[in-house]
Scaffold this motif. Structure first.
Motif, PDB file in Angstrom:
ATOM      1  N   GLY A 164       0.820  -1.209   0.000  1.00 30.93           N
ATOM      2  CA  GLY A 164       0.000   0.000   0.000  1.00 30.93           C
ATOM      3  C   GLY A 164       0.850   1.254   0.000  1.00 30.93           C
ATOM      4  N   GLN A 165       1.917   1.248   0.776  1.00 26.78           N
ATOM      5  CA  GLN A 165       2.794   2.416   0.823  1.00 26.78           C
ATOM      6  C   GLN A 165       3.529   2.607  -0.505  1.00 26.78           C
ATOM      7  OE1 GLN A 165       5.270   1.808   4.238  1.00 26.78           O
ATOM      8  NE2 GLN A 165       3.679   2.435   5.668  1.00 26.78           N
ATOM      9  N   ASN A 166       3.995   1.514  -1.094  1.00 22.71           N
ATOM     10  CA  ASN A 166       4.737   1.609  -2.352  1.00 22.71           C
ATOM     11  C   ASN A 166       3.847   1.983  -3.518  1.00 22.71           C
ATOM     12  OD1 ASN A 166       7.140   0.877  -1.168  1.00 22.71           O
ATOM     13  ND2 ASN A 166       6.952  -1.272  -1.714  1.00 22.71           N
ATOM     14  N   CYS A 167       2.662   1.449  -3.541  1.00 20.06           N
ATOM     15  CA  CYS A 167       1.831   1.511  -4.735  1.00 20.06           C
ATOM     16  C   CYS A 167       0.844   2.668  -4.738  1.00 20.06           C
ATOM     17  CB  CYS A 167       1.120   0.170  -4.836  1.00 20.06           C
ATOM     18  SG  CYS A 167      -0.303   0.096  -5.847  1.00 20.06           S
ATOM     19  N   LEU A 168       0.235   2.928  -3.622  1.00 22.01           N
ATOM     20  CA  LEU A 168      -0.863   3.883  -3.613  1.00 22.01           C
ATOM     21  C   LEU A 168      -0.467   5.289  -3.196  1.00 22.01           C
ATOM     22  CD1 LEU A 168      -3.578   1.589  -2.030  1.00 22.01           C
ATOM     23  CD2 LEU A 168      -3.195   2.082  -4.435  1.00 22.01           C
ATOM     24  N   HIS A 169       0.677   5.442  -2.551  1.00 18.80           N
ATOM     25  CA  HIS A 169       1.020   6.740  -1.997  1.00 18.80           C
ATOM     26  C   HIS A 169       2.085   7.503  -2.781  1.00 18.80           C
ATOM     27  CE1 HIS A 169      -1.519   5.901   1.376  1.00 18.80           C
ATOM     28  NE2 HIS A 169      -0.881   4.784   1.605  1.00 18.80           N
ATOM     29  N   ASP A 193       4.363   1.663 -15.639  1.00 18.63           N
ATOM     30  CA  ASP A 193       4.130   1.990 -14.233  1.00 18.63           C
ATOM     31  C   ASP A 193       2.709   1.612 -13.801  1.00 18.63           C
ATOM     32  OD1 ASP A 193       6.695   2.983 -14.082  1.00 18.63           O
ATOM     33  OD2 ASP A 193       6.078   5.088 -14.267  1.00 18.63           O
ATOM     34  N   VAL A 194       1.749   1.884 -14.673  1.00 20.45           N
ATOM     35  CA  VAL A 194       0.355   1.561 -14.361  1.00 20.45           C
ATOM     36  C   VAL A 194       0.193   0.046 -14.254  1.00 20.45           C
ATOM     37  CG1 VAL A 194      -2.007   1.601 -15.284  1.00 20.45           C
ATOM     38  CG2 VAL A 194      -0.609   3.674 -15.322  1.00 20.45           C
ATOM     39  N   TYR A 195       0.855  -0.692 -15.153  1.00 24.21           N
ATOM     40  CA  TYR A 195       0.786  -2.153 -15.095  1.00 24.21           C
ATOM     41  C   TYR A 195       1.324  -2.656 -13.759  1.00 24.21           C
ATOM     42  CZ  TYR A 195       1.995  -7.011 -15.830  1.00 24.21           C
ATOM     43  OH  TYR A 195       2.131  -8.366 -15.685  1.00 24.21           O
TER      44      TYR A 195
END
Length: 120
Positions: A28-33, A56-58
């Motif tokens: 969650g920290q790496n991907c969403l923030h 990046d989106v993939y």
């Protein structure tokens, strides 16, 4: 199932839960923030090429999928912990037969015996 064996499964489930919670939190920290430019390591004012953005989106979508699966496993672990407390642990939720010890060793949060799981 004897109390000592249930306590062993409870310890294993709590350890598993802790591992999955850390995994979900880290993803969650790496991907969403972070935004795409930060993920790519590009903090300049130049725009990012579309191919870079799609990559990046993939990666972000892949991490979200992993988070979803880990969250589902966390839910199953919580349900198994509740079954331990309520005396339903180790019993198939469909046919009410005992779940084999080998299945519980492999997947301590299993709520169906192998036959019922195959039918599902």
């Amino acid at each position: 199932m004897e109390t000592e064996r249930k306590e062993d499964f409870k310890r294993r489930l709590l350890k598993l839960k802790n591992e999955y919670e850390r995994e979900v939190e880290g993803l969650g920290q790496n991907c969403l923030h972070t935004c795409a430019k930060e993920q790519a390591g590009d903090l300049s004012s130049y725009s990012i090429h579309m191919a870079d953005i799609s990559g990046d989106v993939y990666e972000q979508e892949k991490e979200i999928g992993i988070m979803g699966k880990a969250s589902l496993t966390l839910q199953k672990i919580d349900e198994a912990l509740l079954r331990i407390e309520k005396e339903g642990f180790g019993v198939c939720q469909n046919c009410q037969k005992e779940i084999s010890p080998d299945r519980l060793e492999a997947m301590p949060f299993a709520k169906f015996c192998i036959d019922c799981e195959r039918k599902r």
